[in-house]
Design an enzyme around this catalytic site. Sequence first.
Site, short mmCIF file in Angstrom:
data_model
loop_
_atom_site.label_atom_id
_atom_site.label_comp_id
_atom_site.label_asym_id
_atom_site.label_seq_id
_atom_site.Cartn_x
_atom_site.Cartn_y
_atom_site.Cartn_z
N TYR A 158 -1.11 1.71 7.07
CA TYR A 158 0.06 0.61 6.12
C TYR A 158 1.22 0.25 7.42
O TYR A 158 1.29 -0.79 7.57
CB TYR A 158 0.57 1.12 5.20
CG TYR A 158 1.45 0.29 4.55
CD1 TYR A 158 1.02 -0.69 3.46
CD2 TYR A 158 2.95 0.43 4.44
CE1 TYR A 158 1.74 -1.71 2.88
CE2 TYR A 158 3.84 -0.51 3.81
CZ TYR A 158 3.08 -1.49 3.00
OH TYR A 158 4.03 -2.49 2.50
N LYS A 162 1.42 -3.60 9.18
CA LYS A 162 2.71 -4.21 9.19
C LYS A 162 3.45 -4.51 10.24
O LYS A 162 4.01 -5.31 10.63
CB LYS A 162 3.70 -3.47 8.02
CG LYS A 162 3.24 -3.58 6.62
CD LYS A 162 2.88 -4.99 5.96
CE LYS A 162 2.66 -4.80 4.54
NZ LYS A 162 2.34 -6.20 4.05
P1 NAI Z 1 1.25 -4.93 -6.02
O1 NAI Z 1 0.19 -3.99 -5.51
O2 NAI Z 1 2.29 -5.02 -7.18
O3 NAI Z 1 0.53 -6.60 -5.61
C1 NAI Z 1 -0.46 -6.96 -4.68
C2 NAI Z 1 -1.37 -8.09 -5.27
O4 NAI Z 1 -2.18 -8.31 -3.86
C3 NAI Z 1 -2.09 -7.38 -6.38
O5 NAI Z 1 -1.99 -8.57 -7.21
C4 NAI Z 1 -3.61 -7.25 -5.70
O6 NAI Z 1 -4.49 -7.60 -6.48
C5 NAI Z 1 -3.45 -8.46 -4.60
N1 NAI Z 1 -4.39 -7.92 -3.59
C6 NAI Z 1 -4.66 -6.87 -2.94
N2 NAI Z 1 -5.81 -6.67 -2.19
C7 NAI Z 1 -6.05 -8.04 -2.04
C8 NAI Z 1 -7.24 -8.86 -1.52
N3 NAI Z 1 -7.90 -8.27 -0.59
N4 NAI Z 1 -7.20 -10.05 -1.63
C9 NAI Z 1 -6.35 -10.86 -2.39
N5 NAI Z 1 -5.40 -10.14 -3.07
C10 NAI Z 1 -5.24 -8.70 -2.98
O7 NAI Z 1 2.23 -4.89 -4.47
P2 NAI Z 1 3.74 -5.68 -4.21
O8 NAI Z 1 4.55 -4.36 -4.37
O9 NAI Z 1 3.92 -6.73 -5.17
O10 NAI Z 1 3.62 -5.89 -2.79
C11 NAI Z 1 3.53 -7.22 -2.27
C12 NAI Z 1 3.62 -7.14 -0.80
O11 NAI Z 1 4.93 -6.83 -0.42
C13 NAI Z 1 2.67 -6.34 -0.10
O12 NAI Z 1 2.26 -6.90 1.15
C14 NAI Z 1 3.26 -4.94 0.34
O13 NAI Z 1 2.92 -4.45 1.40
C15 NAI Z 1 4.62 -5.65 0.46
N6 NAI Z 1 5.76 -4.68 0.28
C16 NAI Z 1 6.06 -4.25 -0.92
C17 NAI Z 1 7.08 -3.29 -1.02
C18 NAI Z 1 7.57 -2.43 -2.20
O14 NAI Z 1 8.30 -1.85 -2.18
N7 NAI Z 1 6.64 -2.83 -3.24
C19 NAI Z 1 7.97 -2.91 0.26
C20 NAI Z 1 7.87 -3.64 1.50
C21 NAI Z 1 6.57 -4.35 1.62
#
Ligand code: NAI
Length: 250
Positions: A158, A162
Site C-alpha cells: 500500500y 501511494k
Molecule cells: P473504501 O474501501 O471505503 O472505498 C473504496 C472504493 O473503491 C470502494 O467503493 C471499492 O469498491 C472501490 N474499488 C476498489 N477496487 C476497485 C477497482 N479495482 N476498480 C474500481 N473501484 C474499485 O475506501 P476509502 O476509505 O473511501 O478510501 C478511498 C481512497 O482514499 C483510497 O485510495 C484510499 O487508499 C485513500 N485513503 C484512505 C484513507 C482512510 O483513512 N480511509 C487514508 C488515506 C488514503
Amino acid sequence: MANLKGKVAIVTGAARGIGAEIAKKLASCGADVAVCDLKAEWCEETVKAIEGLGVRALGIGVNVAVTAEVDACVKEVIEKLGRVDIMVNNAGITKDGLLMRMSDEDWDAVLNVNLKGTFLFTRAVARPMMKNKPEPGGAIINIASVVGIMGNAGQANYTASKGGVIALTKTTAKELGSRNIRCNAVAPGFIQSKMTDVLPEEVKKSYMDMIPLKRFGTAEDIAKAVAWLAGDDAAYVTGQIISVNGGMLG
Ligand code: NAI
C-alpha cells in the site's frame, strides 16, 4: 466554494466512502459526475444523491486496473456527458501484511488498483482534456495517503503504491502542464471510513496520539480539498501533494 458549473468529472471508487463524498461535493459545486466503481449497481445511491442536486450523474461499472474497461469508461463519459474536465483517481484497496510474509498476489493486487489504475485513467483522459473547447485543459486529482510519504509497517504494498501515486502526480504535472492540465494529489491522514473502522482500538489510539488536531479526518475534509484543486481558485497549483491529515506529518 468552487464553481464547477458546466464541467464534467469522473470519480473512481465513488460508490461509498471518500469517493462518494468527493462525487457529491463536486456535484454540489455544479459539476456533472460519472460515478465509477467495480459494479454499476453499487453506484446507484451516489448517483441518486447527485441527481437530487440538479446536475447529471452517470453510474459506470469499471475495474480501474483493466485497460480496456478504463478506456471504455472514458469513452462512455464523453458520449453521454460530452467531455471530461476533472478526473479524481480515488479507488484504492489494502491487503496488509508484513513484508516478509507478503504474497506476490497481495503485492500485485494493491499496486494494480492503486497505482496502475491511476496511471490508466490519467492516460485515458489526457487526450480528451487536451481537446477540450474553447480552451484545452483539465484537473487531475489523485488520492494518495500520508503513509505514502512516511511509510508504515505492515503496508509494504500500500505505501509503495501511494508513494508511486505521488511520483506519478509530479510527472503528470510536468508532462501535461503545457496543455493546461493540472495534476495534484491529496494525501489524507487517518479518515473515518470502512478502511479505518476495522483497525483495533489500541492502533486507533496510537494514531490519535500522533494527530495534533486530536480527531480522525472525515470524508468531507478530503472532498473539500479535492473540490478546491478541481476549480479555478487552484488555477496556478500543479504537481503538489496537499496533506489533509490533522497535522500528523508536516
Ligand atoms: P473504501 O474501501 O471505503 O472505498 C473504496 C472504493 O473503491 C470502494 O467503493 C471499492 O469498491 C472501490 N474499488 C476498489 N477496487 C476497485 C477497482 N479495482 N476498480 C474500481 N473501484 C474499485 O475506501 P476509502 O476509505 O473511501 O478510501 C478511498 C481512497 O482514499 C483510497 O485510495 C484510499 O487508499 C485513500 N485513503 C484512505 C484513507 C482512510 O483513512 N480511509 C487514508 C488515506 C488514503
